[in-house]
Design an enzyme around this catalytic site. Structure first.
Site, PDB file in Angstrom:
ATOM      1  CB  VAL A   5      -0.990   0.002   1.193  1.00 43.73           C
ATOM      2  CG1 VAL A   5      -1.875   1.249   1.150  1.00 43.73           C
ATOM      3  CG2 VAL A   5      -1.858  -1.248   1.181  1.00 43.73           C
ATOM      4  CE  LYS A  52      -6.714  -4.843   7.201  1.00 45.30           C
ATOM      5  NZ  LYS A  52      -6.417  -4.957   5.790  1.00 45.30           N
ATOM      6  CB  VAL A  64     -13.755  -0.202   5.923  1.00 44.47           C
ATOM      7  CG1 VAL A  64     -14.932  -1.130   5.627  1.00 44.47           C
ATOM      8  CG2 VAL A  64     -13.476  -0.159   7.415  1.00 44.47           C
ATOM      9  N   GLY A  93     -11.054  -1.315   0.973  1.00 43.74           N
ATOM     10  CA  GLY A  93     -10.004  -0.920   0.021  1.00 43.74           C
ATOM     11  C   GLY A  93     -10.323   0.420  -0.615  1.00 43.74           C
ATOM     12  N   GLY A 153      -1.519  -9.900  -4.149  1.00 41.89           N
ATOM     13  CA  GLY A 153      -1.381  -8.836  -3.151  1.00 41.89           C
ATOM     14  C   GLY A 153      -2.685  -8.522  -2.423  1.00 41.89           C
ATOM     15  CE  LYS A 203     -10.744  -4.909   5.463  1.00 44.07           C
ATOM     16  NZ  LYS A 203     -10.570  -5.841   4.342  1.00 44.07           N
TER      17      LYS A 203
HETATM   18  N1  HSE Z   1      -6.626  -8.852   3.079  1.00 50.45           N
HETATM   19  C1  HSE Z   1      -7.579  -7.815   2.863  1.00 50.45           C
HETATM   20  C2  HSE Z   1      -8.649  -8.332   1.915  1.00 50.45           C
HETATM   21  C3  HSE Z   1      -6.891  -6.618   2.295  1.00 50.45           C
HETATM   22  O1  HSE Z   1      -8.430  -9.396   1.320  1.00 50.45           O
HETATM   23  O2  HSE Z   1      -9.685  -7.719   1.786  1.00 50.45           O
HETATM   24  C4  HSE Z   1      -7.708  -5.375   2.326  1.00 50.45           C
HETATM   25  O3  HSE Z   1      -8.012  -4.977   3.640  1.00 50.45           O
END
Ligand code: HSE
Length: 405
Positions: free
Chosen positions: A12, A100, A127, A129, A182, A200
């Protein structure tokens, strides 16, 4: 010129630098000022990286530099990230985060610190993305009494469930693919056991109630028990299986939970597939509204962090209101929550099922399968269901699933 520091040069953090560079013109125009990444903090070295000259290993350099007014915290965790965030806010530097875990654990305290020091603690990227959901709750829906929030809040598990549903894919291989793209957390347990979605929904529930919803008190189940056979039943019933994070006001208090649910084809979240996330918000005046987009990944998440940076620049010296008090919200016990349930039993268990659950069950059979069958119960409480289901003993197969209304 606004000088920024980025803490953590991982997925990120590097995305934040990239968004600021690639969208320089539009970002600066919308911020009303030119932005410059002055420092990037990381323990590692990045020889040959185009931003190598901005790398520092000592947070003190950032803290002591009065030119830096905004810090992007993309480190994750609640150790150093917490300390650095506290120190930055105490120095009057706004902090924009994708973390988060930190927001869910220390949100009210950090918001209060920001207020005391006339700066901001913003967490749009924490929350969903890249989906705008924190700002809609804080700004756009302020005339509403929010009655429920139902979300697909984890991209990794939604990606895995979609691949299992549409391609009959193998769980382990899909998880590996999600990690390579990722999406997944460093520790995949946080995704597949529902812990990430739990944090979240704790954040969204806190914004919904205006009080603190402690993530440790949220009933959480992940997707590891869901089997390919469950998808065959779901298809037979015209349903899908999704990991839902739910927060709902009830007459007895706030319900907050995370669990896999069967949802039917009419449900607004039914067609949310792959890494996409969606949040369905029900307000008492507006009714339903839904927010949809990429819930994980470098650039979508970084875009949300940079949107917070722009908001900070636009509100320099002013505190952006956020209603999230430190006092605990009144959560209801999972035992009292009502659902319909789906469960599977071995062939020949009909009499046991009937003796325990009575006559009101709907029987589901897969064509040609003589080894087992499924049942859907009428609405009952979690406790009533658990008592009956526990007494099925060896007759039960697989896991049981809830049906979302
Ligand atoms: N690991 C999290 C997901 C990343 O897969 O949503 C984003 O918070």
């Amino acid at each position: 010129m606004i000088k920024i520091a980025v803490l953590g040069y991982g997925t990120v953090g590097s995305g934040v630098v990239e968004v600021i560079e690639r969208n320089r013109e539009t970002v600066n125009k919308k911020a009303g000022e030119d932005l410059e990444v002055k420092y990037i903090l990381d323990l590692r070295d990045f020889p040959g990286d185009p931003y190598e000259d901005r790398l520092v290993h000592d947070f003190g350099r950032i803290l002591e530099d009065d030119e830096v007014s905004i810090v992007c915290e993309t480190m994750g965790g609640v150790g150093a990230a917490y300390e650095f965030t506290r120190q930055a806010l105490c120095a009057g530097k706004s902090v924009c985060t994708s973390n988060k875990e930190l927001v869910a654990t220390h949100g009210p305290e950090l918001l209060e610190l920001a207020r005391e020091h006339d700066c901001n603690y913003l967490f749009e990227a924490s929350v969903g993305g890249g989906i705008p959901i924190i700002r809609p709750l804080n700004y756009c829906l302020t005339a509403e009494r929010i009655e429920s929030i139902t979300g697909i809040l984890n991209g990794t598990t939604n990606y895995i469930l979609s691949k299992m549903e549409y391609e009959g894919a193998d769980y382990e291989n899909v998880l590996k693919a999600a990690q390579e793209k990722g999406y997944a957390e460093r520790n995949p347990e946080a995704d597949v056991e529902g812990y990430d979605a739990c944090r979240k929904i704790a954040i969204l529930s806190s914004l919904m109630t205006g009080k603190n919803v402690d993530y440790r008190k949220i009933y959480t189940e992940g997707i590891t028990g869901v089997e390919p056979r469950d998808f065959e039943y779901a298809r037979q019933m015209g349903m899908s299986i999704k990991l839902l994070a739910v927060s709902r006001e009830t007459k007895d208090g706030t319900l907050a939970m995370v669990s896999p649910f069967l949802i039917d084809a009419e449900h607004p979240l039914h067609m949310v597939n792959g890494v996409f996330n969606a949040v369905l918000v029900h307000g008492n005046m507006l009714g339903d509204s839904m927010y949809y987009g990429r819930g994980a990944g470098k650039l979508p998440t970084a875009s949300a962090v940079v949107s917070d940076v722009i908001d900070c620049v636009r509100h320099m010296g002013k505190v952006i209101m956020c209603f999230w008090d430190a006092c605990d919200a009144d959560l209801i016990s999972i035992d009292r929550v009502e659902h319909r349930f789906f469960f599977r039993v071995k062939e020949g268990s009909e009499n046991t099922v009937k003796a325990l659950f009575g006559d009101g069950l709907e029987e589901i059979r897969l064509p040609g399968d003589v080894r087992e069958c499924g049942y859907i119960t009428p609405v009952m409480t979690e406790k009533e269901f658990a008592d009956c289901y526990g007494r099925l003993g060896d007759s039960a197969v697989g896991c049981r699933l809830r049906l979302e209304a």
